[in-house]
Design a protein around this motif. Structure first.
Motif, PDB file in Angstrom:
ATOM      1  N   ASP A  39       0.845  -1.184   0.000  1.00  0.00           N
ATOM      2  CA  ASP A  39       0.000   0.000   0.000  1.00  0.00           C
ATOM      3  C   ASP A  39       0.883   1.236   0.000  1.00  0.00           C
ATOM      4  OD1 ASP A  39      -2.222  -1.620   0.145  1.00  0.00           O
ATOM      5  OD2 ASP A  39      -2.417  -1.465   2.315  1.00  0.00           O
ATOM      6  N   TYR A  40       0.481   2.232  -0.769  1.00  0.00           N
ATOM      7  CA  TYR A  40       1.230   3.489  -0.736  1.00  0.00           C
ATOM      8  C   TYR A  40       0.259   4.665  -0.775  1.00  0.00           C
ATOM      9  CZ  TYR A  40       0.645   4.268  -5.813  1.00  0.00           C
ATOM     10  OH  TYR A  40       0.131   4.498  -7.063  1.00  0.00           O
ATOM     11  N   PHE A  41       0.737   5.832  -0.371  1.00  0.00           N
ATOM     12  CA  PHE A  41      -0.097   7.025  -0.292  1.00  0.00           C
ATOM     13  C   PHE A  41       0.722   8.252  -0.652  1.00  0.00           C
ATOM     14  CE2 PHE A  41       1.929   6.341   3.757  1.00  0.00           C
ATOM     15  CZ  PHE A  41       2.333   7.603   4.167  1.00  0.00           C
ATOM     16  N   LYS A  42       0.046   9.360  -0.854  1.00  0.00           N
ATOM     17  CA  LYS A  42       0.728  10.609  -1.156  1.00  0.00           C
ATOM     18  C   LYS A  42       0.854  11.438   0.119  1.00  0.00           C
ATOM     19  CE  LYS A  42       1.090  14.022  -4.831  1.00  0.00           C
ATOM     20  NZ  LYS A  42       0.501  14.548  -6.081  1.00  0.00           N
ATOM     21  N   GLY A  43       1.927  12.202   0.212  1.00  0.00           N
ATOM     22  CA  GLY A  43       2.196  12.968   1.413  1.00  0.00           C
ATOM     23  C   GLY A  43       1.079  13.923   1.789  1.00  0.00           C
ATOM     24  N   LYS A  44       0.508  14.618   0.803  1.00  0.00           N
ATOM     25  CA  LYS A  44      -0.528  15.602   1.113  1.00  0.00           C
ATOM     26  C   LYS A  44      -1.779  14.941   1.683  1.00  0.00           C
ATOM     27  CE  LYS A  44      -2.619  15.882  -3.527  1.00  0.00           C
ATOM     28  NZ  LYS A  44      -2.966  16.814  -4.637  1.00  0.00           N
ATOM     29  N   SER A  45      -2.023  13.677   1.322  1.00  0.00           N
ATOM     30  CA  SER A  45      -3.165  12.952   1.864  1.00  0.00           C
ATOM     31  C   SER A  45      -2.962  12.673   3.352  1.00  0.00           C
ATOM     32  CB  SER A  45      -3.368  11.644   1.104  1.00  0.00           C
ATOM     33  OG  SER A  45      -4.505  10.958   1.570  1.00  0.00           O
ATOM     34  N   ALA A  46      -1.727  12.316   3.741  1.00  0.00           N
ATOM     35  CA  ALA A  46      -1.423  12.071   5.155  1.00  0.00           C
ATOM     36  C   ALA A  46      -1.479  13.372   5.952  1.00  0.00           C
ATOM     37  CB  ALA A  46      -0.055  11.422   5.284  1.00  0.00           C
ATOM     38  N   ILE A  47      -0.991  14.461   5.359  1.00  0.00           N
ATOM     39  CA  ILE A  47      -1.042  15.766   6.029  1.00  0.00           C
ATOM     40  C   ILE A  47      -2.490  16.167   6.285  1.00  0.00           C
ATOM     41  CG2 ILE A  47      -0.570  18.225   5.730  1.00  0.00           C
ATOM     42  CD1 ILE A  47       1.920  17.423   4.134  1.00  0.00           C
ATOM     43  N   LYS A  48      -3.330  15.982   5.283  1.00  0.00           N
ATOM     44  CA  LYS A  48      -4.748  16.301   5.430  1.00  0.00           C
ATOM     45  C   LYS A  48      -5.386  15.477   6.536  1.00  0.00           C
ATOM     46  CE  LYS A  48      -9.055  16.501   2.785  1.00  0.00           C
ATOM     47  NZ  LYS A  48      -9.690  16.244   1.452  1.00  0.00           N
ATOM     48  N   ALA A  49      -4.993  14.207   6.656  1.00  0.00           N
ATOM     49  CA  ALA A  49      -5.544  13.337   7.704  1.00  0.00           C
ATOM     50  C   ALA A  49      -5.124  13.812   9.090  1.00  0.00           C
ATOM     51  CB  ALA A  49      -5.084  11.900   7.475  1.00  0.00           C
ATOM     52  N   LEU A  50      -3.876  14.271   9.223  1.00  0.00           N
ATOM     53  CA  LEU A  50      -3.388  14.731  10.531  1.00  0.00           C
ATOM     54  C   LEU A  50      -3.996  16.070  10.942  1.00  0.00           C
ATOM     55  CD1 LEU A  50       0.398  13.789  10.324  1.00  0.00           C
ATOM     56  CD2 LEU A  50      -1.457  12.541  11.434  1.00  0.00           C
ATOM     57  N   LEU A  51      -4.518  16.805   9.987  1.00  0.00           N
ATOM     58  CA  LEU A  51      -5.157  18.087  10.284  1.00  0.00           C
ATOM     59  C   LEU A  51      -6.681  17.971  10.334  1.00  0.00           C
ATOM     60  CD1 LEU A  51      -2.993  20.437   8.016  1.00  0.00           C
ATOM     61  CD2 LEU A  51      -2.898  20.235  10.513  1.00  0.00           C
ATOM     62  N   SER A  52      -7.193  16.762  10.218  1.00  0.00           N
ATOM     63  CA  SER A  52      -8.640  16.548  10.169  1.00  0.00           C
ATOM     64  C   SER A  52      -9.257  16.531  11.567  1.00  0.00           C
ATOM     65  CB  SER A  52      -8.943  15.221   9.466  1.00  0.00           C
ATOM     66  OG  SER A  52      -8.492  14.138  10.271  1.00  0.00           O
ATOM     67  N   PRO A  53     -10.562  16.787  11.679  1.00  0.00           N
ATOM     68  CA  PRO A  53     -11.249  16.695  12.968  1.00  0.00           C
ATOM     69  C   PRO A  53     -11.178  15.295  13.571  1.00  0.00           C
ATOM     70  CG  PRO A  53     -12.586  17.892  11.366  1.00  0.00           C
ATOM     71  CD  PRO A  53     -11.436  17.312  10.613  1.00  0.00           C
ATOM     72  N   ALA A  54     -11.134  14.268  12.723  1.00  0.00           N
ATOM     73  CA  ALA A  54     -11.053  12.886  13.223  1.00  0.00           C
ATOM     74  C   ALA A  54      -9.774  12.676  14.010  1.00  0.00           C
ATOM     75  CB  ALA A  54     -11.124  11.909  12.047  1.00  0.00           C
ATOM     76  N   TYR A  55      -8.681  13.277  13.556  1.00  0.00           N
ATOM     77  CA  TYR A  55      -7.407  13.146  14.277  1.00  0.00           C
ATOM     78  C   TYR A  55      -7.475  13.882  15.611  1.00  0.00           C
ATOM     79  CZ  TYR A  55      -2.449  13.627  15.407  1.00  0.00           C
ATOM     80  OH  TYR A  55      -1.241  13.599  16.053  1.00  0.00           O
ATOM     81  N   ALA A  56      -8.044  15.083  15.601  1.00  0.00           N
ATOM     82  CA  ALA A  56      -8.109  15.904  16.811  1.00  0.00           C
ATOM     83  C   ALA A  56      -8.940  15.247  17.911  1.00  0.00           C
ATOM     84  CB  ALA A  56      -8.674  17.281  16.469  1.00  0.00           C
TER      85      ALA A  56
END
Length: 213
Positions: A39-56
Motif C-alpha cells: 500500500d502506498y499514499f501521497k504525502g498531502k493525503s497524510a497531512i490532510k488526515a493529521l489536520l482533520s477533525p477525526a485526528y483531533a
C-alpha cells in the motif's frame, strides 16, 4: 525495520495506527515494490488526515495545528521505518488499473508531493476474520446439496436478485459514461476505481471522476 518499529515512541505508534485506520480517510493505492504488492499514499493525503477533525478527537496523539507540524510528525514516523519514500513509475501490467511500479528514493524525506509505501501492515484481525469466513463459505458450498430445499431456493433467488442488481448498476454506469462523452467530453465515470486493484472501500472512492483522454 521491525526493531525500529518496536522501539518507536508510543505517540508515534498511535499516529501510525490512526493513519492506517479507515477513519483517517487516506487514499491508499496498491503498488509493486521489490516484487511485492504494498500500500502506498501521497504525502498531502497524510497531512490532510493529521489536520482533520477525526485526528483531533483521538487521545494520546501529538497535537497538530499546522502543515509544518504535520510534516514533523510524519518525519518521526518515517524515521521509525513505518513507511518509506518511493518514486512512482509506470503500471506493472498493461491495464491502466494495474499496480504502479515503486522504487525507493535515495533521499528518505517527507514532503506533500512525495509518495510513501507502508511497511507497517497494521492490525490483521480483519484478514484473519476474512480467511475464517472464506473457509466457512467453502464448507457451506460443499454441503449445499444436503441443505433443506427451502434454504436452497432462498439462496437461488437471492443470488439471482444480486446478479440482476449488479448488471443493472453496471449498465447504468456505462450508459451514463457514454452520455457524458457526448455532452461533456471526455466523459465522466461513476466510481472510477471500481475495477482498480484497491481495497473494497477505496473501490467506491471517489464517487465520480473525469475519464482520461
Amino acid at each position: 525495520m521491525e526493531e525500529q518499529q518496536a522501539n518507536a515512541p508510543e505517540d508515534v505508534k498511535n499516529v501510525v495506527i490512526f493513519l492506517r485506520s479507515r477513519n483517517a480517510g487516506i487514499k491508499v493505492r496498491v503498488g509493486a515494490l521489490n516484487g511485492r504488492r504494498v500500500d502506498y499514499f501521497k504525502g498531502k493525503s497524510a497531512i490532510k488526515a493529521l489536520l482533520s477533525p477525526a485526528y483531533a478527537q483521538h487521545h494520546g496523539l501529538p497535537k497538530i495545528t499546522s502543515e509544518a507540524e504535520a510534516l514533523t510528525v510524519l518525519s518521526a514516523v518515517r524515521t521509525c521505518a513505518f513507511f518509506l519514500h518511493v518514486h512512482r513509475g509506470a503500471p506493472v501490467g498493461r491495464s491502466r488499473s494495474s499496480p504502479k511500479l515503486l522504487q525507493l528514493t535515495p533521499e528518505q524525506t517527507v514532503a506533500a508531493d512525495g509518495y510513501y509505501a507502508w511497511v507497517f501492515e497494521g492490525s490483521q484481525w480483519s484478514t484473519y476474520a476474512g480467511a475464517l469466513l472464506l473457509v466457512l463459505l467453502i464448507l457451506g458450498g460443499a454441503l449445499f446439496p444436503v441443505w433443506p430445499l427451502v434454504l436452497r431456493l432462498g439462496v437461488y433467488y437471492l443470488s439471482m436478485s444480486v446478479l440482476t442488481l449488479v448488471a443493472f448498476f453496471l449498465t447504468v454506469r456505462l450508459v451514463f459514461y457514454l452520455t457524458t462523452v457526448v455532452v461533456v467530453n471526455p466523459g465522466i465515470w461513476l466510481f472510477p476505481n471500481l475495477f482498480a486493484d484497491v481495497g473494497f472501500v477505496e473501490s467506491f472512492i471517489p464517487f465520480w471522476e473525469w475519464a482520461q483522454r
